[in-house]
Enzyme design. Structure first.
Site, PDB file in Angstrom:
ATOM      1  N   GLU A 175       0.836  -1.209   0.000  1.00 57.62           N
ATOM      2  CA  GLU A 175       0.000   0.000   0.000  1.00 57.62           C
ATOM      3  C   GLU A 175       0.869   1.256   0.000  1.00 57.62           C
ATOM      4  O   GLU A 175       0.563   2.237  -0.669  1.00 57.62           O
ATOM      5  CB  GLU A 175      -0.945  -0.020   1.210  1.00 57.62           C
ATOM      6  N   GLU A 183      -4.201  -9.417   4.059  1.00 56.85           N
ATOM      7  CA  GLU A 183      -5.070  -9.077   5.201  1.00 56.85           C
ATOM      8  C   GLU A 183      -6.252 -10.023   5.369  1.00 56.85           C
ATOM      9  O   GLU A 183      -6.702 -10.281   6.485  1.00 56.85           O
ATOM     10  CB  GLU A 183      -5.575  -7.639   5.063  1.00 56.85           C
TER      11      GLU A 183
END
Ligand code: NAI
Length: 698
Positions: A105, A125
């Site tokens: 990210e 995640e």
């Protein structure tokens, strides 16, 4: 130092430096923002490169901060990424090794990305019941394309950088470096080449569309729902990526945030995070430091080539460790060897194992009838009949022949490891290694620490367990160790439920709906009902006051031992594992109930589940009290990896925390009132009572 700042000519190089994988913990985030500010303020600098020191760009969140307020402390990851995006000077991410989660990210917030080949790229995640929460669901589809991005986000699996770079139209990587070694130099040169390009390219400004639009997302959702069963996160990943195609970037980010926070609060995500932490904690032993010197294990001997011995041997062969198997008779060796061959051959047939690998593994296996051939082995694992006399004979022989310093392990499932150790003059070298059947497949290994087991023996076996890909949990010595001691109570409740009015199907169905892979009666049929019978017969002698249902004994008296006799609580067709209800068994249960003068009552699924699961919880609390297990998480690991406890519930102890220990004890008090149950057993374990009184959890 958590980030290094260097200037190479007119380019600043920021290296994240937080070993082992440059996790983006608070100190690293701060250091990164400070370095970014410095690069922007330095008038001689025209562009900035962010990379990772050591073997990784960044593995994402720092697990040491997991779930703590520090994870959110400013500058949080959002703010860091925003700062990078808003940098007046171009920022290039130089990616190598590992680029995962928050690391990916962060790179997506940079203006450019250059990657080394061989880098593992992922947004994992979902494996913790979450979704990427720092823009991953909004930026990755823009950079990579909707389908590959959704695939990565929903699966959490990593993909190699060079494969991603080949995707048509991808904008994730502006350039591939020739190698990890040349990455830094190539990134500096690339940064120089784009230093004057304006406006700075931002991933957030890229278009995000799927040609089939809503239809595609509907298909994706159907697919994900079919696979994700008890977990909400994968479907939310689809929602978030769909939002990236429908909403303005900022609105998509807000939507991602909302979904992320909601998932954080689900019991499923808590269970997965608990599992993640418990798995790491289980390998830590409070009084055995991680740097305890280990003994070298380069060869293994296995005594007994039966069900367990063969499976145990395969673990080591698979890991490239030579094994010598000993039996009393050649026929037994031949039989054991044939079973191992059959196992490997079926893997080859299914395409799971290459033929040359199979030969290679078999070439590591030798057999013998003589103890004298074992003297060079670094470790021996005994898997002979479960009788103390047999174990005594074997360990005396091992004590005679094994070289000094060799580790002597027993696979006993019920016998006292301290007694076994006392058969030798080297009890410090003796340990229990309790494998689960089938031993080549089941993940769990209970490592039984005897009173005299040396610390380096324990440390060595824990490290060896990792090598053969087992989840090892340390147990103290007690009857049944952690797992089987608890399952005995669960089995006892199963028996009472039959006596009070249930059928085996009803009990199995209820607990399987709760999420167990298999109910107690199907499990009994699989493991062999005669095993429980033998244990009960012993109990009737040792603990004459302990209450048992006699139904299972009646079943065994009919020879219905389970799948191996094609008849147990259920019937089985040859070669098949589907249980078929049997009317005779039902009648047997009813007749026994009548003989006890019990009027059957309707028992709810809720009661069935609570009695079965809370029996595990109370016995688990005793086990913690007695120091047999070091942590509640260890008990959960045993149940999740060895007994088919539903993953999304995080193990019995975690589940009890979720229900609330106060509520658990309330239910136990109710069960204690039932005259057909065992009131004594339902007295809360001292630890459980104490935690409730203090308002705490396990
Ligand atoms: P098994 O009966 O399949 O195999 C035992 C083997 O040991 C036989 O091949 C026998 O010939 C050999 N043997 C017996 N005495 C011997 C001696 N003195 N020297 C050399 N070989 C000898 O038994 P299984 O199921 O493999 O169990 C072995 C051990 O593992 C037992 O202690 C059992 O409690 C334990 N265990 C069994 C599990 C299971 O599910 N079957 C699970 C976990 C532990």
């Amino acid at each position: 130092m958590t980030a290094l700042y260097q200037v190479h000519g007119d380019v600043a190089l920021i290296s994240l430096s937080n070993p082992p994988v440059n996790g983006l913990g608070y100190a690293t985030r701060r250091a990164l923002t400070e370095a970014m500010a410095r690069g922007n303020a330095d008038t001689s600098v025209r562009a900035i490169v962010i990379t990772g020191a050591g073997k990784a760009f960044s593995g994402g969140a720092d697990i040491k901060e997991f779930g703590s307020p520090k994870a959110l402390q400013e500058p949080n990851l959002h703010s860091v990424i925003l700062m990078v995006e808003n940098s007046a000077k171009p920022v290039v991410a130089a990616i190598h090794g590992v680029c995962m989660g928050g690391g990916l990210e962060l790179s997506l917030g940079c203006h450019y990305r250059i990657a080394a080949p061989g880098c593992s790229v992922a947004l994992p995640e979902v494996k913790l019941g979450l979704l990427p929460g720092a823009g991953g669901t909004q930026r990755l589809p823009r950079a990579l394309g909707v389908e590959p991005a959704l695939n990565m986000i929903v699966s959490g699996e990593s993909v190699k950088s060079e494969l991603l770079a080949m995707l048509p139209g991808q904008k994730l990587f502006d350039k591939m470096a020739a190698s990890a070694e040349s990455l830094e130099q190539e990134a500096l040169a690339f940064a120089r080449s784009v230093a004057d390009v304006r406006p700075l390219p931002l991933v957030r400004n890229l278009p995000c569309k799927h040609p089939q639009g809503d239809a595609y997302f509907q298909f994706a959702r159907n697919m994900v729902n079919g696979m994700a069963k008890n977990f909400p996160a994968p479907a939310k990943c689809v929602d978030a990526v769909q939002a990236a195609t429908q909403k303005k970037f900022e609105d998509g980010m807000a939507f991602e945030r909302e979904l992320f926070i909601n998932l954080m609060w689900t019991s499923e995500s808590r269970a997965l995070r608990h599992l993640f932490m418990a798995e790491r904690a289980a390998s830590k032993i409070p009084d055995v430091p991680e740097d305890t010197p280990k003994r070298a294990i380069q060869s293994i001997a296995v005594i007994g080539a039966g069900t367990m011995g063969g499976g145990i041997a395969m673990n080591f062969l698979n890991a490239g460790i030579p094994v010598k198997m000993l039996e009393m008779k050649q026929e037994a060796l031949d039989r054991g060897l044939a079973t191992i061959r059959k196992n490997y051959e079926s893997q080859v047939k299914k395409g799971k194992l290459k033929a040359d690998k199979y030969e290679q593994r078999m070439s590591l296996l030798t057999t013998t009838l003589s103890y004298d051939d074992l003297r060079d082995a670094d470790m021996v694992i005994e898997a002979v009949f479960e009788e103390m006399g047999v174990k005594e004979a074997v360990f005396k022989e091992l004590d005679r022949v094994m070289k000094a310093g060799a580790i002597l392990a027993s696979n006993t499932s019920t016998l006292d490891v301290n007694k076994i150790a006392a058969f030798t003059k080297r009890p410090q070298d003796v340990i229990g290694t309790h494998f689960f059947s089938p031993a080549n497949i089941m993940k769990l290994l209970e490592v039984v620490r005897g009173e005299k087991t040396a610390k380096d023996v324990l440390a060595t076996v824990m490290a060896l367990a990792k090598k053969i890909k087992k989840t090892a949990v340390v147990s103290g010595v007690c009857d049944g160790f952690i797992g089987n001691r608890m399952i005995e109570q669960y089995g006892r409740q199963g028996g009472f439920l039959l006596d009070e009015g249930c059928t085996p199907q009803q009990v199995d169905r209820a607990i399987e709906k709760f999420g167990f892979a298999m109910g107690p009666f199907r499990m009994g049929d699989l493991a062999g009902n005669d095993i429980g019978w033998a244990i009960r017969k012993r109990r009737y002698q040792e603990k004459p006051n302990m209450k048992y249902s006699k139904t299972a004994d009646l079943l065994c008296e009919k020879g219905r031992f389970g799948q191996k006799t094609s008849a147990g609580w259920y019937d089985y067709q040859a070669g098949k594992r589907e249980p078929i209800p049997n009317q005779e068994v039902i009648q047997m249960i009813e007749a026994h109930r009548a003989s006890l003068g019990i009027k059957p009552r309707n028992i709810s699924d809720e009661e069935i589940v609570q009695r079965l699961v809370f029996s595990l919880v109370n016995e688990g609390a005793h086990i913690l009290d007695e120091g047999i297990a070091a942590r509640a998480g260890d008990i959960d690991m045993v149940y999740l990896t060895g007994y088919g406890f539903p993953i999304h519930r995080g193990g019995p102890m975690n589940y009890a925390n979720e229900v609330g220990l106060f509520n658990v004890v309330q239910a136990m008090n109710r069960f204690a009132q039932n005259p057909l149950d065992d009131a004594q057993f339902w007295q809360p374990a001292p630890l459980l009572a104490k935690l409730v009184a203090e308002g705490k959890t396990f």
